[in-house]
Each structure stands twice: as structure tokens, then as C-alpha cells.
Design a protein around this motif. Structure first.
Motif, PDB file in Angstrom:
ATOM      1  N   ALA A  59      50.662   5.088  -6.167  1.00 33.02           N
ATOM      2  CA  ALA A  59      51.381   4.986  -7.387  1.00 33.02           C
ATOM      3  C   ALA A  59      52.199   3.519  -7.707  1.00 33.02           C
ATOM      4  O   ALA A  59      52.091   3.025  -8.609  1.00 33.02           O
ATOM      5  CB  ALA A  59      52.522   5.903  -7.287  1.00 33.02           C
ATOM      6  N   SER A  60      52.338   2.812  -6.524  1.00 37.82           N
ATOM      7  CA  SER A  60      52.947   1.410  -6.565  1.00 37.82           C
ATOM      8  C   SER A  60      51.997   0.494  -7.203  1.00 37.82           C
ATOM      9  O   SER A  60      52.417  -0.429  -7.789  1.00 37.82           O
ATOM     10  CB  SER A  60      53.202   1.158  -5.239  1.00 37.82           C
ATOM     11  N   VAL A  61      50.647   0.575  -6.667  1.00 34.40           N
ATOM     12  CA  VAL A  61      49.603   0.097  -7.503  1.00 34.40           C
ATOM     13  C   VAL A  61      49.586   0.070  -8.692  1.00 34.40           C
ATOM     14  O   VAL A  61      49.322  -0.816  -9.728  1.00 34.40           O
ATOM     15  CB  VAL A  61      48.374  -0.104  -6.627  1.00 34.40           C
ATOM     16  N   VAL A  62      49.535   1.604  -9.190  1.00 32.33           N
ATOM     17  CA  VAL A  62      49.305   1.786 -10.670  1.00 32.33           C
ATOM     18  C   VAL A  62      50.619   1.236 -11.467  1.00 32.33           C
ATOM     19  O   VAL A  62      50.295   0.649 -12.528  1.00 32.33           O
ATOM     20  CB  VAL A  62      49.348   3.308 -10.801  1.00 32.33           C
ATOM     21  N   ARG A  63      51.976   1.156 -10.900  1.00 33.50           N
ATOM     22  CA  ARG A  63      52.940   0.753 -11.447  1.00 33.50           C
ATOM     23  C   ARG A  63      52.894  -0.836 -11.679  1.00 33.50           C
ATOM     24  O   ARG A  63      53.282  -1.357 -12.767  1.00 33.50           O
ATOM     25  CB  ARG A  63      54.101   1.009 -10.733  1.00 33.50           C
ATOM     26  N   ARG A  64      52.321  -1.567 -10.806  1.00 32.12           N
ATOM     27  CA  ARG A  64      52.349  -2.905 -10.918  1.00 32.12           C
ATOM     28  C   ARG A  64      51.082  -3.245 -11.988  1.00 32.12           C
ATOM     29  O   ARG A  64      51.235  -4.227 -12.745  1.00 32.12           O
ATOM     30  CB  ARG A  64      51.898  -3.771  -9.442  1.00 32.12           C
ATOM     31  N   ALA A  65      50.135  -2.522 -11.969  1.00 33.00           N
ATOM     32  CA  ALA A  65      49.026  -2.660 -12.932  1.00 33.00           C
ATOM     33  C   ALA A  65      49.644  -2.684 -14.225  1.00 33.00           C
ATOM     34  O   ALA A  65      49.531  -3.396 -15.071  1.00 33.00           O
ATOM     35  CB  ALA A  65      47.794  -1.876 -12.678  1.00 33.00           C
ATOM     36  N   LEU A  66      50.634  -1.561 -14.538  1.00 33.69           N
ATOM     37  CA  LEU A  66      51.201  -1.457 -15.781  1.00 33.69           C
ATOM     38  C   LEU A  66      52.017  -2.613 -16.292  1.00 33.69           C
ATOM     39  O   LEU A  66      52.079  -2.984 -17.203  1.00 33.69           O
ATOM     40  CB  LEU A  66      51.697   0.120 -15.840  1.00 33.69           C
ATOM     41  N   ASP A  67      52.703  -2.908 -15.091  1.00 35.84           N
ATOM     42  CA  ASP A  67      53.670  -3.815 -15.448  1.00 35.84           C
ATOM     43  C   ASP A  67      53.038  -5.402 -15.800  1.00 35.84           C
ATOM     44  O   ASP A  67      53.462  -6.119 -16.348  1.00 35.84           O
ATOM     45  CB  ASP A  67      54.806  -4.359 -14.139  1.00 35.84           C
ATOM     46  N   HIS A  68      51.737  -5.635 -15.373  1.00 38.42           N
ATOM     47  CA  HIS A  68      51.055  -6.725 -15.553  1.00 38.42           C
ATOM     48  C   HIS A  68      50.214  -6.460 -16.832  1.00 38.42           C
ATOM     49  O   HIS A  68      49.127  -7.230 -17.117  1.00 38.42           O
ATOM     50  CB  HIS A  68      50.391  -7.083 -14.507  1.00 38.42           C
ATOM     51  N   GLY A  69      50.343  -5.363 -17.664  1.00 38.44           N
ATOM     52  CA  GLY A  69      49.825  -5.412 -19.099  1.00 38.44           C
ATOM     53  C   GLY A  69      48.503  -4.609 -19.082  1.00 38.44           C
ATOM     54  O   GLY A  69      47.961  -4.343 -20.297  1.00 38.44           O
ATOM     55  N   ALA A  70      48.328  -3.349 -18.152  1.00 41.41           N
ATOM     56  CA  ALA A  70      47.145  -2.674 -18.282  1.00 41.41           C
ATOM     57  C   ALA A  70      47.493  -1.542 -19.132  1.00 41.41           C
ATOM     58  O   ALA A  70      48.734  -1.109 -19.135  1.00 41.41           O
ATOM     59  CB  ALA A  70      46.735  -2.052 -17.053  1.00 41.41           C
ATOM     60  N   VAL A  71      46.768  -0.909 -19.918  1.00 38.86           N
ATOM     61  CA  VAL A  71      46.905   0.140 -21.006  1.00 38.86           C
ATOM     62  C   VAL A  71      46.741   1.287 -20.315  1.00 38.86           C
ATOM     63  O   VAL A  71      47.102   2.628 -20.754  1.00 38.86           O
ATOM     64  CB  VAL A  71      46.099  -0.019 -22.066  1.00 38.86           C
ATOM     65  N   GLY A  72      46.226   1.336 -18.966  1.00 40.39           N
ATOM     66  CA  GLY A  72      45.904   2.641 -18.377  1.00 40.39           C
ATOM     67  C   GLY A  72      45.265   2.469 -16.912  1.00 40.39           C
ATOM     68  O   GLY A  72      45.333   1.343 -16.472  1.00 40.39           O
ATOM     69  N   PHE A  73      45.140   3.493 -16.172  1.00 38.11           N
ATOM     70  CA  PHE A  73      44.879   3.208 -14.803  1.00 38.11           C
ATOM     71  C   PHE A  73      43.831   4.708 -14.500  1.00 38.11           C
ATOM     72  O   PHE A  73      44.104   5.657 -14.750  1.00 38.11           O
ATOM     73  CB  PHE A  73      45.846   3.212 -13.695  1.00 38.11           C
TER      74      PHE A  73
END
Length: 216
Positions: free
Chosen positions: A89-103
Motif C-alpha cells: 500500500a505504501s508503494v501504491v500511495r507513493r505512485a499516486l502522489d507522483h501523479g499515477a492515475v491508477g495502480f
């Protein structure tokens, strides 16, 4: 005009699975495939109207969030749906914080990958249902969120210079690599330091290291 989708993954079988999912969502989509970050950037330079990149977090020239950060800095209009072997979940959160539209974890069933692609093409965010609750407790790291904001201030060329600073290259080497004057590199470096709030190349490199993740 057909939807343009770029699949970026260094595993041919998984690229094929993603292509199959895309075709089921957008049968007429123009689909391209690459296996490294350099290929992503070259393709987007040639086709800046690409609608969506399905981006693996770990390729031979890109590990962790570095590829995502590069894509968002150089092509902010292109949506990025991250695909990854991790389900933290921490990696997903970081990806979203860096602009990903989904995971999309690579363990995601094909039917759900189709749902994910359909959702993000429709302007929605998509997350794996099994991780939604865990993600609620995975709060953003203020330092990481601040880094994403600072990186977003860089131009595409400045990010390219920053990436080479992170590799330990000198101004002349960067100039030769990018085909620009050394004085132009110096100007970019000064602007990068100001935008990132750092004083030297070492501090800039440390910030870049935050984007790397332990490969799974």
C-alpha cells in the motif's frame, strides 16, 4: 482519431497480456510497446498525443518511481497507469502522489485489468479493490509529496539534466549527451537547484534516490 496507448514493460508475456486487455477495451486503439524508459521517452517525443502509458515500475533503465517522475515531468498531459509486481500500500500511495492515475499489481486478474484500463481511459482513478482499505491507512509522506511538487516544477529538459546529475555526470558530459552547450547545462543546473531547494549536486542526487524502490 483512435486512442493511443503505450505499453512499457520489459516482460514480453506481460506486454502481450496488457495488449490483449487494451484491445478488449479499445479494439481500434493504436498500441505501441517498449521495454525500457528510454523507449517510453522516444515514443512520447514522436507521439506526444498519446493518451495513456501502462508503465512498469521496474525496467532495466528505470527502477521505482524514477520512470513515473520522468514521465510526469516531461509529458504531464499523458496519463500513466502503473503496473507493478508489488502490492504494498505504501508503494501504491507513493505512485499516486507522483501523479499515477491508477495502480495495477501484476497479480491482478485479466478481467480486472480490463476494468482498470476502461476506468482510467474514462477519466477515473483505479485501484485494486483488495488494497483500497489498506490504502486508506497508508498516508502520504509529507517529504515525498513535497518532492513530487518540486519535481513537477522542472521542465522536461531540466529533468533530463537532473537524471544525469544523479548518475554523477559532469556538465560537459551532460552537454555532449543532450547535444547542447555547456553554458546551457550550467543554467539548467542553477534552475534545478533553485526549484528543488537544494544547494549542490549531492543534495539533488539524494532527492532522486528517494524515488528508487526495492525491486520485488
Amino acid at each position: 482519431m483512435s486512442t493511443r496507448i503505450l505499453i512499457a514493460d520489459d516482460h514480453p508475456l506481460f506486454r502481450a497480456a496488457l495488449r490483449s486487455a487494451v484491445v478488449q477495451v479499445e479494439p481500434e486503439a493504436a498500441i505501441a510497446e517498449v521495454d525500457d524508459l528510454a523507449g517510453v521517452m522516444a515514443r512520447l517525443e514522436a507521439e506526444p498525443d498519446t493518451d495513456l502509458v501502462l508503465l512498469d515500475l521496474h525496467m532495466r533503465d528505470s527502477h521505482g518511481l524514477t520512470g513515473l517522475a520522468a514521465l510526469r515531468a516531461q509529458h504531464p498531459a499523458v496519463a500513466a497507469l502503473v503496473v507493478s509486481g508489488t502490492e504494498e500500500a505504501s508503494v501504491v500511495r507513493r505512485a499516486l502522489d507522483h501523479g499515477a492515475v491508477g495502480f495495477v499489481p501484476k497479480s491482478t486478474p485479466p478481467a480486472d485489468i480490463i476494468i482498470a484500463i476502461r476506468a482510467v481511459l474514462g477519466g477515473q482513478r483505479w485501484l485494486p479493490p483488495a488494497l483500497v482499505q489498506a490504502l486508506e491507512s497508508a498516508q502520504s509522506d509529507p517529504a515525498d509529496a513535497a518532492l513530487a511538487t518540486r519535481l513537477a516544477r522542472l521542465t522536461g529538459q531540466q529533468f533530463r539534466v537532473l537524471a544525469q546529475i544523479g548518475e554523477g555526470r559532469l556538465n560537459k558530459q551532460i552537454a555532449d549527451s543532450l547535444g547542447i552547450q555547456e553554458r546551457t547545462v550550467k543554467a539548467h543546473v542553477s534552475a534545478i537547484f533553485e526549484k528543488l531547494g537544494v544547494r549542490n549536486r549531492t543534495q539533488a542526487s539524494v532527492l532522486l534516490q528517494r524515488l528508487r524502490l526495492q525491486q520485488k
